[in-house]
Design a protein around this motif. Structure first.
Motif, PDB file in Angstrom:
ATOM      1  N   TYR A  46      -3.264   2.726  -6.415  1.00 40.63           N
ATOM      2  CA  TYR A  46      -4.166   1.783  -5.743  1.00 40.63           C
ATOM      3  C   TYR A  46      -4.821   0.862  -6.771  1.00 40.63           C
ATOM      4  O   TYR A  46      -4.382   0.813  -7.917  1.00 40.63           O
TER       5      TYR A  46
ATOM      6  N   ARG B  19      -8.759  -0.029  -2.323  1.00 38.40           N
ATOM      7  CA  ARG B  19      -8.072  -1.069  -1.554  1.00 38.40           C
ATOM      8  C   ARG B  19      -8.706  -2.414  -1.882  1.00 38.40           C
ATOM      9  O   ARG B  19      -9.929  -2.504  -2.065  1.00 38.40           O
TER      10      ARG B  19
ATOM     11  N   ASP C 175       0.865  -1.182   0.000  1.00 35.60           N
ATOM     12  CA  ASP C 175       0.000   0.000   0.000  1.00 35.60           C
ATOM     13  C   ASP C 175       0.897   1.224   0.000  1.00 35.60           C
ATOM     14  O   ASP C 175       1.621   1.462   0.960  1.00 35.60           O
TER      15      ASP C 175
END
Ligand SMILES: Cc1ncc(C[n+]2csc(CCOP(=O)(O)OP(=O)(O)O)c2C)c(N)n1
Ligand code: SF4
Ligand SMILES: [Mg+2]
Lengths: 506, 279
Positions: free
Chosen positions: A272, A492, A38
């Protein structure tokens, strides 16, 4: 047994090296890992973190429960402490600051000790990856600083670690790719880097033209003169390529595209993940022409479907698209299965240099000359559709869909691509069967039968509108009701423990 | 009898269009080269979309009738796919300097051994005469009834400053000179740019019949400064100024892209494309 360890720090500090050292040490010890990355679009500073998930059985996802934090800066603790379970551990950077650039190595050493793995295994790994006295000293100091908290006994699994990007590159090399063309764009860039680093030893060419329009047109040029060609990009670059994809449709010059999607519209949150480009993969480019769209769900499938895409492109002079995303492309998976031996990818068409060969963006007669004759236009269009039927037949030889979970369950989950990992892990032990769609075009007829057999059908996608659901409705006439769709679009990926809760609510 | 390098397709240019002469110049060049040993099967072309693009239908060599504006990357690709091919591109001024400008400025620094031939009629002819970047200021056309409000681009200067290693200009009507320049351009081992001034006899008539303004020079300039000065004599906007024709610039010291890339160097050495390459 399952542990999730969050490793955080500033961009540029080297958290990925911690994941890598620990992952390699653990897999050598027989443990399965999954590493999620991330990071924001920043080169230095900010906050990056990885979640390294560890298990004694196969896993393909990470979870929201965190048992340990490895922090390269104080911010990591501040941001993530609340996610830490009650008896969780954290390793802070303070006592290792003297190691400077090797701070990450020291922290890796500390983590290995906490997991209860022998120092020799750690040092072997450090020697293989870094092999310099400072790194070894840092690893030893880190190791010495901690007490064992777990006791991971050696397991007998023989494991390979790959991320989706390395696997796509592997699939291309296995297929004896000649040329890879790409313009940098996250999250397709890792394939560009991987192939570029392997081009000389494997004798193929990687070239970066001035933009994606040049990439796609040069790819058609190179394929025309006989090379096996692949291009790579993400959504924005794919948009720029679409006119050339349409040229592929009429000129029938083989072309394979690796499309790694990220959130849109526009630049959105570029580092992302989102499965929001299925629609453009299926339809990008004006006019009506055949194509193949394949979405692997893990690295093994990434390597195999890349080979299939290259094979189909050459065999049918068609467009084939490997559709992946940031989550699959940049997450590391461990697995014990072998990648299937590749199908032979052969260029059988006549190429310039052998005799005069002509390809055209205009409707053309059998000599390649322009014609505006209505009857020839109809014949050519019909031939393109006939070709699609042949492609469909050939695709049936491959694994177009795949089943996971409880095979005789009446509760059916449908999903595709990178969500396959989290779904498979989420339904472990539940009364659910998961149908993973790998071929999105052509779409397997079996999907309809499976849906008709099921009592309940749940759609899971990492996008806003449920693009696979729409495709299925178009092809089968069956609509999956809104209340049965689990859609996540915060950029996510699904975490398997949270997803399990959501599935149980349906 | 079938003429060498000519297909039997019916020619659909306006009668009297200088594109006919460009076709003849090219055929003449290809015949000369084939006498010198280049085989017909070893030529490959890319064409744009426009009146110029019809070269594809009339020339009997391999090629891709590509997209509007994409002649340069298509040629580049053909060369990457088989560096042993002799690669030509036929493009329009709209094609190259409007739609495809993003490729033109890079072709010089790449310096692949390919030849770009621009049929510059200072108009988008096939779409009925709108203004291109090289149309003169004030040019009245259906999309600009009050005249083109912007200045013209000088492609010769642009090519020179973007490091093209061979830059030439000629007149479509002068078949002997054009084919002489084309032959040199094709033989030049690097990126060659040939701008052919071509009247369109249906649109932008104001720019037609400039032969009296034109003069030929015989030797390439010694340095860029001199070449730029020569290119500056005529700015494409005004009806006056002397129009220099010839090879403005040739740099024979540059290494072409194919020889910079070891993989392609090997294909050149083995005289094969990727299909004939054994790993
Ligand atoms: C992407 C795209 N935009 C627009 C067109 C329409 N179009 C066809 S030919 C042409 C102009 C061609 O002008 P030029 O390149 O100067 O060629 P000429 O006809 O003058 O030889 C245009 C704009 C197209 N085919 N494709
Ligand atoms: S429109 Fe102009 S360029 Fe096109 S064929 Fe006619 S005269 Fe030639
Ligand atoms: Mg024009």
């Amino acid at each position: 047994m399952r542990l999730n360890i969050l490793i955080g720090g500033k961009a540029g500090q080297g958290i990925n090296k911690i994941s890598e050292i620990v992952s390699c040490t653990l897999t050598a010890h027989g443990y399965f890992i999954f590493n999620y990355r991330d990071y924001p679009s920043i080169i230095r500073g900010g906050h990056n973190f990885n979640v390294l998930s560890i298990s004694d059985e196969k896993i393909s996802s990470h979870e929201s429960r965190i048992q340990g934090i490895v922090a390269m800066d104080d911010k990591t603790i501040g941001l993530h402490e609340k996610e830490l379970e009650q008896d969780g551990f954290s390793i802070k950077p303070d006592e290792f600051l003297e190691f400077g650039r090797n701070l990450n190595v020291a922290l890796a050493g500390a983590l290995i000790k906490i997991l209860g793995i022998k120092k020799e295994l750690l040092l072997e790994e450090i020697k293989e990856q870094l092999n310099n006295p400072e790194s070894i000293k840092a690893a030893e100091a880190g190791f010495a600083s901690q007490k064992e908290k777990f006791n991971l006994k050696k397991l007998n699994n023989k494991l390979t670690i790959l991320n989706g990007s390395e696997a796509v590159a592997q699939g291309a090399i296995n297929s004896k790719l000649d040329i890879y063309l790409a313009y940098p764009m996250t999250p397709a860039t890792p394939v560009l880097h991987e192939l570029a680093s392997k081009q000389i030893e494997n004798k193929f060419l990687v070239f970066q033209p001035e933009n994606e329009i040049a990439v796609a047109n040069a790819a058609l040029g190179a394929s025309f003169s006989g090379a096996k060609v692949m291009v790579g990009t993400s959504g924005g670059g794919f948009d720029l390529m679409t006119e050339a994809l349409s040229l592929q449709g009429i000129s029938e010059i083989p072309l394979t595209v690796y499309l790694a999607s990220r959130p849109g519209p526009g630049t959105s949150i570029p580092t992302y993940t989102l499965q929001n480009d299925l629609d453009i993969a299926l339809r990008g480019g004006h006019g009506e022409f055949p194509r193949v769209v394949i979405a692997p769900g893990n690295p093994k499938e990434s390597a195999e479907t890349t080979n299939q895409a290259l094979y189909l492109a050459q065999k049918f002079n068609t467009l084939s698209i490997i559709l992946s995303d940031k989550h699959l492309g940049e997450s590391a998976f461990s697995f014990s299965e072998k990648i299937n031996p590749p199908l032979k990818v052969e260029v059988k068409r006549t190429v310039p240099g052998e005799k005069v060969v002509r390809a055209s963006s205009y409707e053309h007669d059998k000599f390649g000359n322009t014609t505006e004759d209505g009857q020839i236009a109809v014949e050519n269009a019909d031939n393109r559709m006939k070709k699609y039927q042949e492609i469909k037949k050939e695709c049936e030889k491959f694994e177009m869909i795949k089943f996971h979970g409880k095979k005789d369950s009446k509760n059916l989950i449908i999903g595709w691509g990178s969500t396959a990992g989290a779904i498979t892990d989420a339904i472990k032990g539940l009364d659910f069967k998961f149908l993973q769609v790998i071929y999105l075009k052509p779409l397997s007829n079996q999907i309809k039968t499976e849906m008709e057999k099921a009592k309940k059908v749940i759609l899971i996608e990492n996008n806003v509108t449920g693009q696979l659901g729409r495709l299925i409705r178009e092809k089968t006439g069956i609509s999956i009701p809104k209340e049965n769709r689990i859609l996540k679009y915060d950029g996510r990926p699904f975490r398997s423990d949270e997803l399990r809760e959501e599935i149980l609510k349906k | 009898m079938k003429k060498p390098f000519k297909t039997e397709a019916e020619i659909t240019w306006c009668p009297g269009c200088p594109n006919f002469m460009i076709l003849e110049s090219v055929r003449k060049t290809l015949m000369n080269l084939s006498e010198q040993g280049v085989q017909q099967k070893d030529f490959a072309m890319a064409t744009g979309i426009g009146c110029h693009g019809k070269m594809f239908d009339y020339l009997d060599i391999s090629g891709i009738y590509g997209l509007h504006g994409r002649v340069i990357p298509t040629m580049l690709g053909i060369k990457l796919g088989n560096p042993n091919l002799t690669v030509l591109g036929f493009a329009g001024d709209g094609d190259t300097y409007a739609e495809g400008m993003g490729h033109f400025v890079h072709a010089g620094r790449y310096n692949a051994n390919i030849t770009l031939i621009v049929h510059d009629n200072q108009a988008f002819a096939l779409t009925t005469g709108q203004a291109t970047p090289t149309s003169q200021k004030g040019y009245k056309n259906k999309a600009m009834p009050f005249g083109k409000p912007t200045l013209a681009l000088n492609p010769i200067k642009l090519a020179l400053t973007s490091r093209a290693s061979f830059v030439a200009r000629c007149n479509a009507r002068d078949i002997a000179h054009t084919s002489e320049i084309l032959e040199k351009a094709i033989k030049h081992n690097g990126f060659s740019f040939v701008e052919i001034l071509q009247d369109c006899i249906s649109f932008n008539l104001e720019t037609n019949n400039r032969d009296k303004q034109m003069y030929k020079f015989s030797q390439p300039c010694k340095d860029q400064e001199q070449a730029l000065k020569l290119a500056d004599e005529w700015d494409y906007d005004d009806g006056k100024g002397k129009i220099a024709l010839g090879i403005f610039w040739q740099d024979t010291t540059r290494t072409p892209l194919e020889e910079e890339l070891p993989q392609l160097k090997e294909l050149l050495k083995k005289k094969v494309g990727w299909t004939g390459f054994k790993r």
